[in-house]
Design a protein around this motif. Structure first.
Motif, PDB file in Angstrom:
ATOM      1  N   LYS A   1     -22.906  43.846  28.549  1.00 44.68           N
ATOM      2  CA  LYS A   1     -21.958  43.542  29.615  1.00 44.68           C
ATOM      3  C   LYS A   1     -21.280  44.826  30.107  1.00 44.68           C
ATOM      4  O   LYS A   1     -21.153  45.044  31.320  1.00 44.68           O
ATOM      5  N   LYS A   2     -20.858  45.677  29.174  1.00 43.93           N
ATOM      6  CA  LYS A   2     -20.216  46.947  29.548  1.00 43.93           C
ATOM      7  C   LYS A   2     -21.163  47.811  30.378  1.00 43.93           C
ATOM      8  O   LYS A   2     -20.763  48.414  31.375  1.00 43.93           O
TER       9      LYS A   2
ATOM     10  N   LYS B   1     -22.896  48.722  37.878  1.00 39.45           N
ATOM     11  CA  LYS B   1     -22.524  48.122  39.165  1.00 39.45           C
ATOM     12  C   LYS B   1     -21.378  48.900  39.802  1.00 39.45           C
ATOM     13  O   LYS B   1     -21.380  49.162  41.007  1.00 39.45           O
ATOM     14  N   ASN B   2     -20.391  49.269  39.015  1.00 33.29           N
ATOM     15  CA  ASN B   2     -19.253  50.022  39.539  1.00 33.29           C
ATOM     16  C   ASN B   2     -19.673  51.419  39.992  1.00 33.29           C
ATOM     17  O   ASN B   2     -19.165  51.923  40.998  1.00 33.29           O
TER      18      ASN B   2
ATOM     19  N   ASN C   1     -20.518  55.281  44.249  1.00 37.57           N
ATOM     20  CA  ASN C   1     -21.408  56.225  44.928  1.00 37.57           C
ATOM     21  C   ASN C   1     -21.639  55.852  46.383  1.00 37.57           C
ATOM     22  O   ASN C   1     -21.688  56.715  47.257  1.00 37.57           O
ATOM     23  N   SER C   2     -21.764  54.567  46.640  1.00 37.95           N
ATOM     24  CA  SER C   2     -21.940  54.100  48.018  1.00 37.95           C
ATOM     25  C   SER C   2     -20.715  54.440  48.863  1.00 37.95           C
ATOM     26  O   SER C   2     -20.833  54.942  49.986  1.00 37.95           O
ATOM     27  N   LEU C   3     -19.530  54.182  48.324  1.00 33.94           N
ATOM     28  CA  LEU C   3     -18.291  54.485  49.047  1.00 33.94           C
ATOM     29  C   LEU C   3     -18.122  55.989  49.247  1.00 33.94           C
ATOM     30  O   LEU C   3     -17.691  56.445  50.308  1.00 33.94           O
ATOM     31  N   LEU C   4     -18.459  56.771  48.218  1.00 41.19           N
ATOM     32  CA  LEU C   4     -18.372  58.229  48.333  1.00 41.19           C
ATOM     33  C   LEU C   4     -19.341  58.768  49.392  1.00 41.19           C
ATOM     34  O   LEU C   4     -18.981  59.653  50.177  1.00 41.19           O
ATOM     35  N   ASN C   5     -20.550  58.245  49.422  1.00 45.01           N
ATOM     36  CA  ASN C   5     -21.518  58.679  50.434  1.00 45.01           C
ATOM     37  C   ASN C   5     -21.002  58.397  51.838  1.00 45.01           C
ATOM     38  O   ASN C   5     -21.108  59.231  52.736  1.00 45.01           O
TER      39      ASN C   5
ATOM     40  N   SER D   1     -15.959  52.092  34.065  1.00 53.52           N
ATOM     41  CA  SER D   1     -16.191  51.226  32.899  1.00 53.52           C
ATOM     42  C   SER D   1     -15.258  50.026  32.884  1.00 53.52           C
ATOM     43  O   SER D   1     -15.419  49.120  32.064  1.00 53.52           O
ATOM     44  N   ILE D   2     -14.297  49.991  33.796  1.00 51.59           N
ATOM     45  CA  ILE D   2     -13.323  48.901  33.844  1.00 51.59           C
ATOM     46  C   ILE D   2     -13.890  47.747  34.666  1.00 51.59           C
ATOM     47  O   ILE D   2     -14.363  47.948  35.787  1.00 51.59           O
ATOM     48  N   GLU D   3     -13.817  46.547  34.104  1.00 52.57           N
ATOM     49  CA  GLU D   3     -14.400  45.382  34.774  1.00 52.57           C
ATOM     50  C   GLU D   3     -13.783  45.139  36.151  1.00 52.57           C
ATOM     51  O   GLU D   3     -14.486  44.924  37.118  1.00 52.57           O
TER      52      GLU D   3
END
Length: 147
Positions: free
Chosen positions: A78-79, A85-86, A91-95, A137-139
């Protein structure tokens, strides 16, 4: 007459109209149409079929494993999933923000930028720094507000 068979060893079904006896595993047992429907439905819901053809409760989530007696949560799996996913989102937002920053930097470099664009550049750069420091790493990772 067509008949269903279930292999405990292979956890699979056979049907006499499709499979000859030689094609079936030695442990395949004859089951009724009703049993076939019940077992197939249970398998599709994530249940385990036991040797006596009883079934477990459905798998609570994709992060659970059967320990031989009950479902247990696989915390590491799960971690890892949450972190991956995070990281993808980060990375998408940074791009995206970096593309905007580069365009505005060109405007500034060639003296085409308005005062609003220069202010936007600063807020985008701050936003990109905030994104780069996210703990993936934070949900329930808190994403900074996009400027």
């Amino acid at each position: 007459m067509n008949q269903y068979y279930y292999s405990k060893e292979k956890k699979t079904f056979f049907h006499s109209s499709v499979h000859a006896k030689e094609q079936m595993t030695a442990d395949a047992i004859e089951i009724s149409d009703e049993q076939h429907e019940k077992l197939l439905s249970a398998i599709n819901k994530g249940c385990i079929v036991f040797d006596d053809l009883t079934i477990s409760e459905p798998k609570p989530s994709e992060f659970h494993k059967w320990d031989g007696e009950k479902w247990i949560e696989d915390i590491e799996s799960k971690k890892t999933y949450i972190t991956n996913k995070n990281e993808e989102l980060k990375n998408s937002l940074l791009n995206e923000v970096n593309q905007n920053i580069q365009m505005i930097k060109r405007l500034v470099k060639y003296n085409f930028a308005t005062d609003d664009e220069k202010e936007r550049l600063e807020s985008l750069e701050i936003y990109s720094i905030q994104l780069s420091r996210l703990d993936t790493s934070i949900e329930d990772m808190e994403i900074p507000t996009k400027p």
